[in-house]
Design a protein around this motif. Structure first.
Motif, PDB file in Angstrom:
ATOM      1  N   ASP A   1       0.676  -1.206  -0.023  1.00  8.03           N
ATOM      2  CA  ASP A   1      -0.622  -0.159   0.685  1.00  8.03           C
ATOM      3  C   ASP A   1       1.089   1.413  -0.167  1.00  8.03           C
ATOM      4  OD1 ASP A   1       0.738  -0.175   2.863  1.00  8.03           O
ATOM      5  OD2 ASP A   1      -0.643  -0.247   3.432  1.00  8.03           O
TER       6      ASP A   1
ATOM      7  N   TYR B   1      -6.625  -7.616  -7.499  1.00  7.77           N
ATOM      8  CA  TYR B   1      -7.086  -6.943  -7.736  1.00  7.77           C
ATOM      9  C   TYR B   1      -8.098  -6.884  -8.979  1.00  7.77           C
ATOM     10  CZ  TYR B   1      -3.614  -3.118  -6.664  1.00  7.77           C
ATOM     11  OH  TYR B   1      -2.641  -2.383  -5.891  1.00  7.77           O
TER      12      TYR B   1
ATOM     13  N   THR C   1     -18.008  -5.453  -7.786  1.00 11.48           N
ATOM     14  CA  THR C   1     -17.779  -5.227  -6.125  1.00 11.48           C
ATOM     15  C   THR C   1     -18.129  -6.570  -5.583  1.00 11.48           C
ATOM     16  OG1 THR C   1     -18.496  -3.290  -6.770  1.00 11.48           O
ATOM     17  CG2 THR C   1     -18.734  -3.503  -4.570  1.00 11.48           C
TER      18      THR C   1
ATOM     19  N   GLU D   1      -9.093  -5.529  -5.085  1.00 13.28           N
ATOM     20  CA  GLU D   1      -9.567  -3.465  -5.395  1.00 13.28           C
ATOM     21  C   GLU D   1     -10.366  -3.825  -6.583  1.00 13.28           C
ATOM     22  OE1 GLU D   1      -7.340   0.954  -6.154  1.00 13.28           O
ATOM     23  OE2 GLU D   1      -6.673  -0.830  -4.752  1.00 13.28           O
ATOM     24  N   CYS D   2     -11.258  -2.810  -7.082  1.00  9.57           N
ATOM     25  CA  CYS D   2     -12.020  -3.277  -7.753  1.00  9.57           C
ATOM     26  C   CYS D   2     -11.343  -2.143  -8.927  1.00  9.57           C
ATOM     27  CB  CYS D   2     -13.380  -2.274  -8.002  1.00  9.57           C
ATOM     28  SG  CYS D   2     -14.387  -4.189  -7.311  1.00  9.57           S
ATOM     29  N   THR D   3     -11.003  -2.042 -10.111  1.00  8.25           N
ATOM     30  CA  THR D   3     -10.526  -1.101 -11.486  1.00  8.25           C
ATOM     31  C   THR D   3     -11.030  -1.463 -12.286  1.00  8.25           C
ATOM     32  OG1 THR D   3      -8.620  -2.646 -12.626  1.00  8.25           O
ATOM     33  CG2 THR D   3      -8.117  -1.884 -10.341  1.00  8.25           C
TER      34      THR D   3
END
Length: 509
Positions: free
Chosen positions: A232, A387, A471, A480-482
């Motif tokens: 991060d 991701y 989601t 994490e959604c991109t």
């Protein structure tokens, strides 16, 4: 060690450098007004060995034979000194490699270099006004990593000689690096002076830091106590990377990997034969016995099962649909955008290719749903990191019920995906891992009509459903959604849009 440090201190004192230990940099608040020149291998990376990075070049860009040669020669490399050893490894790894097609420095090495960055030193470096990375490695190996992932302004490394478009395995002389360093003071901002950060390297050349008014030194013992830079804290998230090796190829790990290859290939054939020839209730425990681990979770089944359910899962490897079938203990039909002929042949379940023509693909999926359940990967391509890529909305408008499936997998030796290599070998590489593991979570069903009931425009409705499913899966996995897609991945990793020619005429789909 103490004598070596004292000699180095005396050396810098005679050169009119202001020598200090790097700890005093942590307390300085004016670094933004200075230019920082740091030694990549000596001051930023925790590891003092560059062998793993050359092995990645040898294996990923040169092939198995070149990797074996590098490993056999490495004991001699350790005896001849840093500079000569470096030249030998460059010759083995780069001789005959085409300059235009060399992408390992951008697609493979950044992941392993990021995982070796010391958090303490990076916190110092990022506060510099202008940041200059100095490396004894060829610039083609570290340039993309430093500029694109660590946001370093200027990279000074050894240049490789090229003849007729091919690397000849030789580096330019160090005077080229010295000339490049002369460009460092130029820039849009005025900096009061330049600060150098280096390790205690015996081959350190004072010309590299001749522009510095202060030089800070980092000892090997200090680097061992550093923490690895957390994911991060990356200036730029690492979403895409390529290459077959999942392990860091140190000499011992490389030896173990090469010794395992023949056994792994036989084991992969056994696993493929077992999955292809036996029913699920027999093949599943046998595959577990060979080291394939499968963890599943699912909600309580509905009493009334509708025919024509669509299982929408995120995409980790080509084996995702097969593992969904294992979880359900029944055959499904997998619809894919592109699949090698070899993968189609060895697949235990039926596969149907889509054409990327929206109207034609919609008709194909509707026809298949009338006869049974389907599994589809709306991302359209695999992603190794935590991701999720953008989900195609096509699946969201063609069925009554959608079952989101959250999939994750872990490997210890080889990645079962590739962007620039032979896709027909993807299943083999995954199954060659000693103990690969898969996790399959069947989530609560989604009804497209209910999810999009508050959206008036039909075009927006299908995107709303696709985003909802993405989601839902992302939360289940902690990913994490991109908004990135297949085109973005292949432009970064392979220099193309990921369109595969599947016809004799070469027409792309």
């Amino acid at each position: 060690m103490a004598r070596s440090i004292n000699n180095m201190i005396t050396y810098f004192a005679t050169r009119q450098f202001k020598y200090q230990r790097y700890h005093s940099l942590l307390r300085r608040s004016d670094l933004n007004d200075h230019t920082l020149i740091f030694d990549l291998e000596g001051a930023l990376l925790k590891s003092s060995s560059v062998f793993p990075f050359f092995m990645l070049v040898a294996f990923e860009a040169g092939g198995l034979l070149r990797a074996i040669v590098l490993l056999l020669v490495y004991p001699f490399v350790c005896l001849v000194g840093d500079e000569t050893g470096l030249k030998i490894m460059v010759m083995i790894c780069f001789f005959g490699i085409k300059e235009e097609s060399f992408r390992v420095g951008r697609t493979v090495l950044p992941k392993f270099l990021l995982e070796d960055v010391g958090s303490e030193m990076y916190e110092v470096v990022k506060r510099g006004g202008k940041k200059v990375g100095l490396s004894k490695l060829p610039r083609v190996m570290v340039g993309s990593f430093l500029k694109e992932y660590l946001e370093i302004d200027f990279v000074v490394g050894r240049e490789l000689k090229v003849f007729n478009g091919f690397y000849v395995g030789l580096m330019e002389e160090r005077k080229t690096m010295h000339a490049n360093l002369e460009l460092v003071p130029d820039g849009k901002r005025n900096y009061s002076h330049i600060i150098g950060i280096s390790g205690f390297r015996q081959d350190l050349d004072d010309d590299y830091f001749s522009l510095c008014k202060e030089v800070y030194m980092v000892a090997e013992a200090e680097k061992k106590n550093w923490k690895i830079l957390a994911r991060d804290k990356y200036p730029k998230p690492l979403i895409f990377h390529d290459g077959r090796l999942a392990l860091k190829p140190t000499p011992l790990m490389t030896l173990a990997m090469l010794m395992w290859l023949p056994c792994g290939f036989i084991l992969a054939l056994i696993r493929i034969t077992t999955a292809f020839s036996l029913p699920y209730n027999i093949s599943t425990p046998l595959l577990e016995f060979t080291g394939l681990h499968l963890t599943t979770s699912r909600p309580k089944e509905d009493k009334l099962l509708l025919k024509g359910r669509l299982y929408a899962c995120n995409h980790r490897t080509l084996l995702d649909p097969l593992y969904v079938s294992f979880t359900l203990s029944r055959d499904l039909v997998a619809v894919t955008y592109s699949l090698s002929r070899m993968s189609e042949i060895i697949s235990p379940i039926k596969t149907v290719r889509l054409t990327r023509n929206r109207g034609q693909d919609a008709k194909t999926i509707k026809r298949l749903l009338k006869h049974g359940d389907l599994v589809v990967c709306p991302e359209g391509t695999t992603c190794r990191e935590p991701y999720l890529l953008r989900f195609s909305p096509l699946f969201s408008e063609l069925c009554v019920e959608i079952i989101p499936v959250a999939i994750d997998c872990h490997v210890t030796m080889f990645h079962g995906t590739t962007a620039g290599g032979l896709k027909c070998l993807d299943p083999f590489f995954f199954l060659m891992n000693p103990t690969p593991s898969y996790s399959v979570q069947l989530l609560e069903k989604v009804s497209p009509s209910i999810t999009a009931s508050n959206v008036i425009n039909d075009d927006y409705a299908r995107f709303e459903v696709a985003n909802h499913v993405q989601t839902h899966i992302g939360k289940a996995l902690g990913f994490e959604c991109t908004q990135l897609n297949r085109k973005d991945k292949y432009l970064i990793l392979a220099g193309n849009e990921g369109i595969v020619s599947t016809t004799k005429s070469g027409r792309s789909i």
